[in-house]
Write a protein that holds these residues in place. Structure first.
Motif, PDB file in Angstrom:
ATOM      1  N   HIS A 162      -7.463   6.460  -3.369  1.00 12.09           N
ATOM      2  CA  HIS A 162      -7.563   7.894  -3.676  1.00 12.09           C
ATOM      3  C   HIS A 162      -6.631   8.314  -4.809  1.00 12.09           C
ATOM      4  CE1 HIS A 162      -9.916   8.334   0.029  1.00 12.09           C
ATOM      5  NE2 HIS A 162      -9.024   7.533   0.588  1.00 12.09           N
ATOM      6  N   ASP A 163      -6.077   7.364  -5.542  1.00  8.07           N
ATOM      7  CA  ASP A 163      -5.148   7.675  -6.630  1.00  8.07           C
ATOM      8  C   ASP A 163      -5.901   7.669  -7.958  1.00  8.07           C
ATOM      9  OD1 ASP A 163      -3.140   7.932  -8.476  1.00  8.07           O
ATOM     10  OD2 ASP A 163      -1.818   6.437  -7.556  1.00  8.07           O
ATOM     11  N   ASP A 164      -6.161   8.875  -8.495  1.00  8.04           N
ATOM     12  CA  ASP A 164      -6.912   8.960  -9.746  1.00  8.04           C
ATOM     13  C   ASP A 164      -6.076   8.613 -10.970  1.00  8.04           C
ATOM     14  OD1 ASP A 164      -5.295  11.212  -9.835  1.00  8.04           O
ATOM     15  OD2 ASP A 164      -6.947  12.652  -9.767  1.00  8.04           O
ATOM     16  N   ARG A 165      -4.787   8.276 -10.757  1.00  9.23           N
ATOM     17  CA  ARG A 165      -3.941   7.820 -11.853  1.00  9.23           C
ATOM     18  C   ARG A 165      -4.078   6.314 -12.067  1.00  9.23           C
ATOM     19  NH1 ARG A 165       0.924  10.505  -8.650  1.00  9.23           N
ATOM     20  NH2 ARG A 165      -0.290   9.337  -7.103  1.00  9.23           N
TER      21      ARG A 165
ATOM     22  N   VAL B 289       0.832  -1.197   0.000  1.00 12.15           N
ATOM     23  CA  VAL B 289       0.000   0.000   0.000  1.00 12.15           C
ATOM     24  C   VAL B 289       0.869   1.251   0.000  1.00 12.15           C
ATOM     25  CG1 VAL B 289      -1.848  -1.221   1.200  1.00 12.15           C
ATOM     26  CG2 VAL B 289      -0.224   0.142   2.515  1.00 12.15           C
ATOM     27  N   GLY B 290       0.396   2.280  -0.677  1.00  7.80           N
ATOM     28  CA  GLY B 290       1.139   3.524  -0.747  1.00  7.80           C
ATOM     29  C   GLY B 290       1.294   4.181   0.614  1.00  7.80           C
ATOM     30  N   SER B 291       2.505   4.658   0.900  1.00  2.00           N
ATOM     31  CA  SER B 291       2.769   5.268   2.201  1.00  2.00           C
ATOM     32  C   SER B 291       2.047   6.599   2.368  1.00  2.00           C
ATOM     33  CB  SER B 291       4.271   5.470   2.388  1.00  2.00           C
ATOM     34  OG  SER B 291       4.767   6.402   1.436  1.00  2.00           O
ATOM     35  N   GLU B 292       1.858   7.353   1.289  1.00  2.00           N
ATOM     36  CA  GLU B 292       1.196   8.657   1.270  1.00  2.00           C
ATOM     37  C   GLU B 292       2.007   9.752   1.958  1.00  2.00           C
ATOM     38  OE1 GLU B 292      -3.077   8.839   1.683  1.00  2.00           O
ATOM     39  OE2 GLU B 292      -3.224   6.650   1.735  1.00  2.00           O
ATOM     40  N   HIS B 293       3.253   9.485   2.335  1.00  2.00           N
ATOM     41  CA  HIS B 293       4.013  10.516   3.052  1.00  2.00           C
ATOM     42  C   HIS B 293       4.456  11.649   2.130  1.00  2.00           C
ATOM     43  CE1 HIS B 293       7.427   8.345   1.363  1.00  2.00           C
ATOM     44  NE2 HIS B 293       8.241   9.300   1.790  1.00  2.00           N
ATOM     45  N   LEU B 294       4.518  11.390   0.826  1.00  2.00           N
ATOM     46  CA  LEU B 294       4.909  12.417  -0.133  1.00  2.00           C
ATOM     47  C   LEU B 294       3.707  13.145  -0.725  1.00  2.00           C
ATOM     48  CD1 LEU B 294       7.681  10.419  -2.051  1.00  2.00           C
ATOM     49  CD2 LEU B 294       8.015  12.147  -0.259  1.00  2.00           C
ATOM     50  N   ASP B 295       2.603  12.424  -0.918  1.00  2.00           N
ATOM     51  CA  ASP B 295       1.434  12.977  -1.596  1.00  2.00           C
ATOM     52  C   ASP B 295       0.220  12.137  -1.212  1.00  2.00           C
ATOM     53  OD1 ASP B 295      -0.598  13.601  -3.497  1.00  2.00           O
ATOM     54  OD2 ASP B 295       0.889  14.163  -4.988  1.00  2.00           O
ATOM     55  N   PRO B 296      -0.891  12.756  -0.804  1.00  2.00           N
ATOM     56  CA  PRO B 296      -2.076  11.965  -0.448  1.00  2.00           C
ATOM     57  C   PRO B 296      -2.609  11.114  -1.586  1.00  2.00           C
ATOM     58  CG  PRO B 296      -2.301  14.218   0.344  1.00  2.00           C
ATOM     59  CD  PRO B 296      -1.088  14.194  -0.545  1.00  2.00           C
ATOM     60  N   ARG B 297      -2.281  11.464  -2.838  1.00  2.00           N
ATOM     61  CA  ARG B 297      -2.736  10.622  -3.952  1.00  2.00           C
ATOM     62  C   ARG B 297      -1.976   9.306  -4.004  1.00  2.00           C
ATOM     63  NH1 ARG B 297      -3.180  12.921  -9.786  1.00  2.00           N
ATOM     64  NH2 ARG B 297      -1.022  13.490  -9.449  1.00  2.00           N
ATOM     65  N   ASP B 298      -0.821   9.219  -3.351  1.00  2.00           N
ATOM     66  CA  ASP B 298       0.007   8.014  -3.407  1.00  2.00           C
ATOM     67  C   ASP B 298      -0.579   6.927  -2.514  1.00  2.00           C
ATOM     68  OD1 ASP B 298       1.632   9.535  -5.020  1.00  2.00           O
ATOM     69  OD2 ASP B 298       3.256   9.742  -3.567  1.00  2.00           O
TER      70      ASP B 298
END
Length: 283
Positions: free
Chosen positions: A177-180, A139-148
């Motif tokens: 939450h990643d729209d990519r 799972v994305g850590s999200e520490h750089l960007d909430p989309r991650d």
């Protein structure tokens, strides 16, 4: 059904290597809480044993729900990182609940193993106790960007889906939450009795994601998160306490091997490292 063979793992030593043979869970590799920032320590803490045959994750009869709002939901989990913002905020790893989550126990940023591209092999025995599920996620850590926030679901196996010759697992990609990304999940039958030791693999990078079981490809996906991913391994009980089911409910993790294949990143273990429980994490 015929399955294509998985690629061989990298020739160098893994950056993440654990057979769970030590006297204690390795603090340099694992956080023994399930998303602790969204909960409190007594609720997020894993129940487990190290008994010489791997990591035995447990759901105990007296174990509290992960959050009161989510009851009934009990989980024992280990993960290779965590991130959150301040108490009362909404920044944090794995914002997976549709009703929203608020930070209760701030975690800061702790990434023990979180590649943006890589390979992981996890040898497990799935839970067979009614109402339980074993899962492995990146799972994305999200520490750089909430989309991650994207997720590679290496597998989710419900106890009821384990058979003597075939097991059905859920695998795929979850966008969150990643729209990519787009969510692309499915069920796949694999020719194994998942109550016995068997190995799952995820390989991800610029070319997409491959998921395998017992050395064979069981799923290909033309997308992959391209930011730091945290490995999570957990047993869930989602149906509530059972008056007829014996406790503890258990699953077992025998071995984990992981390689950070992030472009431009060179592992300090790539020269002369030992493939043993004494390996240090890549980052």
């Amino acid at each position: 059904m015929t399955f294509e063979a998985l690629p061989e793992p990298p020739s160098r030593a893994p950056d993440l290597a654990d057979d769970f043979t030590g006297p204690a869970l390795r603090a340099d590799l694992w956080i023994d809480h399930y998303l602790p920032h969204w909960s409190t320590p007594e609720r997020s803490r894993a129940r487990y044993d190290l008994d010489g045959d791997g990591l035995r994750l447990r759901i105990d009869d007296d174990q509290p729900d992960w959050r009161p709002e989510d009851a009934p939901l009990r989980v024992s989990n280990v993960q290779t990182g965590d991130f959150s913002g301040a108490v009362g905020g909404h920044r944090g790893t794995h914002r997976h609940r549709p009703d929203g989550l608020t930070v209760r126990t701030p975690a800061g940023t702790r990434l023990l193993w979180a590649p943006s591209a890589g390979r992981v092999d996890v040898t497990v025995r799935a839970a067979v106790d009614p109402g339980s599920m074993l899962a492995v996620w990146l799972v994305g850590s999200e520490h750089l960007d909430p989309r991650d926030s994207g997720e590679i679901c290496v597998f989710e196996i419900d106890a009821e889906a384990v058979g003597p010759a075939t097991t059905t697992a859920r695998i795929g990609i979850k966008a969150h939450h990643d729209d990519r990304l787009r969510t692309d999940m499915g069920e796949v039958p694999v020719p194994v009795d998942a109550s016995r030791p068997h190995t799952w693999t995820a390989i991800w990078g610029a070319g997409g994601t491959v998921i395998g079981c017992e050395g064979r490809v069981v799923g290909r996906f033309p997308q992959a998160p391209d930011y730091p991913l945290i490995l999570m391994i957990d047993i869930f009980e989602t149906g509530g306490r059972s008056p007829v089911t014996a406790y503890p409910k258990t699953a077992r993790i025998h071995r984990v091997r992981g390689w950070d294949l992030t472009p431009g990143w060179s592992s300090p273990l790539s020269h002369g490292a030992r493939d043993s429980g004494e390996d240090q994490p890549g980052k």
